[in-house]
Scaffold this motif. Structure first.
Motif, mmCIF file in Angstrom:
data_model
loop_
_atom_site.group_PDB
_atom_site.id
_atom_site.type_symbol
_atom_site.label_atom_id
_atom_site.label_comp_id
_atom_site.label_asym_id
_atom_site.label_seq_id
_atom_site.Cartn_x
_atom_site.Cartn_y
_atom_site.Cartn_z
ATOM 1 N N LEU A 188 31.207 -44.184 -33.660
ATOM 2 C CA LEU A 188 32.293 -43.190 -33.382
ATOM 3 C C LEU A 188 33.021 -43.730 -31.715
ATOM 4 O O LEU A 188 34.181 -44.435 -31.922
ATOM 5 C CB LEU A 188 31.684 -41.704 -31.874
ATOM 6 N N GLN A 189 31.832 -44.833 -31.154
ATOM 7 C CA GLN A 189 32.695 -46.095 -30.154
ATOM 8 C C GLN A 189 33.628 -46.901 -30.852
ATOM 9 O O GLN A 189 34.445 -47.454 -30.507
ATOM 10 C CB GLN A 189 31.899 -45.841 -28.978
ATOM 11 N N LYS A 192 36.591 -44.964 -31.720
ATOM 12 C CA LYS A 192 37.793 -44.788 -30.725
ATOM 13 C C LYS A 192 38.491 -46.285 -29.927
ATOM 14 O O LYS A 192 39.143 -46.414 -29.746
ATOM 15 C CB LYS A 192 36.910 -44.107 -29.433
ATOM 16 N N LYS A 196 42.058 -47.241 -30.577
ATOM 17 C CA LYS A 196 43.508 -47.223 -28.945
ATOM 18 C C LYS A 196 43.934 -48.595 -29.775
ATOM 19 O O LYS A 196 45.110 -48.564 -29.296
ATOM 20 C CB LYS A 196 41.802 -47.581 -27.832
ATOM 21 N N THR A 201 45.673 -41.126 -33.001
ATOM 22 C CA THR A 201 44.424 -40.485 -32.022
ATOM 23 C C THR A 201 43.477 -39.393 -32.680
ATOM 24 O O THR A 201 44.005 -38.988 -33.273
ATOM 25 C CB THR A 201 45.768 -39.100 -31.201
ATOM 26 N N ASP A 203 41.735 -36.691 -31.069
ATOM 27 C CA ASP A 203 42.363 -35.571 -30.789
ATOM 28 C C ASP A 203 42.029 -34.314 -31.233
ATOM 29 O O ASP A 203 43.403 -34.240 -32.176
ATOM 30 C CB ASP A 203 42.914 -35.608 -29.513
ATOM 31 N N LEU A 221 27.996 -34.772 -28.315
ATOM 32 C CA LEU A 221 29.554 -36.284 -28.616
ATOM 33 C C LEU A 221 31.123 -35.674 -29.257
ATOM 34 O O LEU A 221 31.645 -36.387 -28.822
ATOM 35 C CB LEU A 221 28.190 -37.409 -28.755
ATOM 36 N N ILE A 222 30.637 -35.450 -30.280
ATOM 37 C CA ILE A 222 31.803 -34.983 -31.183
ATOM 38 C C ILE A 222 32.484 -34.369 -30.160
ATOM 39 O O ILE A 222 33.518 -34.112 -29.753
ATOM 40 C CB ILE A 222 31.433 -34.451 -32.537
ATOM 41 N N ASN A 224 32.467 -33.538 -26.670
ATOM 42 C CA ASN A 224 33.269 -34.444 -25.766
ATOM 43 C C ASN A 224 34.313 -35.011 -25.616
ATOM 44 O O ASN A 224 34.302 -35.383 -25.099
ATOM 45 C CB ASN A 224 31.774 -34.837 -25.172
ATOM 46 N N HIS A 225 34.376 -36.064 -27.147
ATOM 47 C CA HIS A 225 35.465 -36.028 -27.730
ATOM 48 C C HIS A 225 36.561 -36.131 -27.567
ATOM 49 O O HIS A 225 37.677 -36.267 -28.119
ATOM 50 C CB HIS A 225 34.996 -37.482 -28.230
ATOM 51 N N ASN A 226 36.851 -34.453 -27.331
ATOM 52 C CA ASN A 226 37.632 -33.201 -28.026
ATOM 53 C C ASN A 226 37.884 -33.653 -29.829
ATOM 54 O O ASN A 226 39.221 -33.018 -29.943
ATOM 55 C CB ASN A 226 39.123 -33.796 -27.276
ATOM 56 N N MET A 227 36.721 -32.857 -30.250
ATOM 57 C CA MET A 227 36.796 -33.236 -31.885
ATOM 58 C C MET A 227 35.826 -32.264 -32.465
ATOM 59 O O MET A 227 35.353 -31.284 -31.217
ATOM 60 C CB MET A 227 36.531 -34.480 -32.587
#
Length: 303
Positions: A188-189, A192, A196, A201, A203, A221-222, A224-227
């Protein structure tokens, strides 16, 4: 939870109404114009010594031929010159491949392919599908492990793609005996980081995963990443329904996996060098995978 029920239902209904698109053929050779547009600017050359006998355009196509045919480097079909001699030695092609891998050129080419998709409106990141695939090893090497579930010794990778079966992020690799669920945070990182760099996006998009990634940590975790997580629940041999709030899951979105991420892995098998891992050094095998995923992304522009 950061979302209310009405918002999630609206997102899922909109996804159901979206029409699917047809897929195009995966390129295994590039024209000179295509090479100059998508590849050339990211390749490096040596600061010393004479230049290569052939332009980078032909050398890169020899690498694609090696990747597609699945042959050994020494059996790579080299075209003949007018006097009947090979126009280039296979070791020269291999040395250029190693140079470009060490310089990180293939990662730059892949990132540029995602940016090209984004700039041309080919990305649909309303749903991002993720999954892992395993490759059996032919020879011993690093980053190898025994996968008892699939009864093979090799390695595995975790990749993400959008709704149009475009690969979005460089994959995360691990030995075959590693479970895929703990690999998800690192993957996921990577997603992300690519979003970027490219400019799209993630989100409020839906992250679709199978039951192998079902865990409280991954779902949190998902969120928290606004998904929005759309993970098939793993019952783990439970005989009774688990207590608590019902998990968010839409079956129609989960069925898209066979049109997207599973299709990507099937397209990967077109490059026969990736059917099994022949390279002792893992980073060389992963560089070939990166080239294959780049060609999958460039299929929209090479017809």
């Amino acid at each position: 939870m950061p979302y209310d029920t009405h918002f999630i239902q609206t997102i899922l209904l909109r996804l159901k109404m979206t029409k699917r698109k047809k897929y195009k053929e995966i390129p295994t050779v590039l024209t000179e114009n295509q090479f100059n547009e998508f590849i050339c600017e990211h390749l490096t050359s040596g600061a010393r010594g004479p230049s290569t006998k052939l332009p980078f355009f032909k050398i890169f196509n020899y690498i694609l031929k090696f990747l597609h045919m699945g042959c050994q480097w020494k059996t790579l079909p080299i075209e003949k010159t007018e006097d009947g001699k090979p126009e280039i030695h296979y070791t020269t092609v291999y040395r250029q491949f190693r140079r470009w891998e060490n310089d990180g050129c293939f990662d730059l080419i892949f990132c540029h392919s995602v940016k090209t998709l984004h700039d041309n409106g080919k990305l649909d990141t309303t749903v991002i599908h993720g999954d892992g695939t395993s490759a059996a090893e032919k020879k011993r090497g690093d980053n190898i492990g025994r996968n008892g579930h699939k009864h093979l010794t090799g390695d595995k990778v975790v990749a993400f793609c959008d709704r149009n079966a475009n690969v979005l992020a460089p994959f995360i690799a691990a030995p075959g005996n590693r479970n895929e669920s703990p690999l998800f945070p690192e993957a996921l990182q990577s997603l992300k980081k690519t979003s970027k760099a490219v400019g799209f996006t993630i989100d409020k998009c839906v992250m679709s995963l199978d039951g192998g990634y079902d865990s409280q940590a991954n779902r949190k975790l998902i969120f928290n990443h606004n998904m929005i997580p759309n993970v098939n629940e793993n019952k783990r041999n439970r005989k009774k329904t688990k207590c608590g709030r019902k998990r968010i899951f839409d079956e129609s979105i989960f069925k898209e996996r066979f049109e997207t991420i599973e299709r990507v892995f099937a397209w990967e098998d077109k490059f026969k060098r990736l059917l099994m891992r022949f390279e002792h050094i893992s980073k060389l095998h992963y560089a070939l995978k990166t080239i294959a995923y780049t060609m999958i992304n460039l299929r929209h522009f090479t017809q």
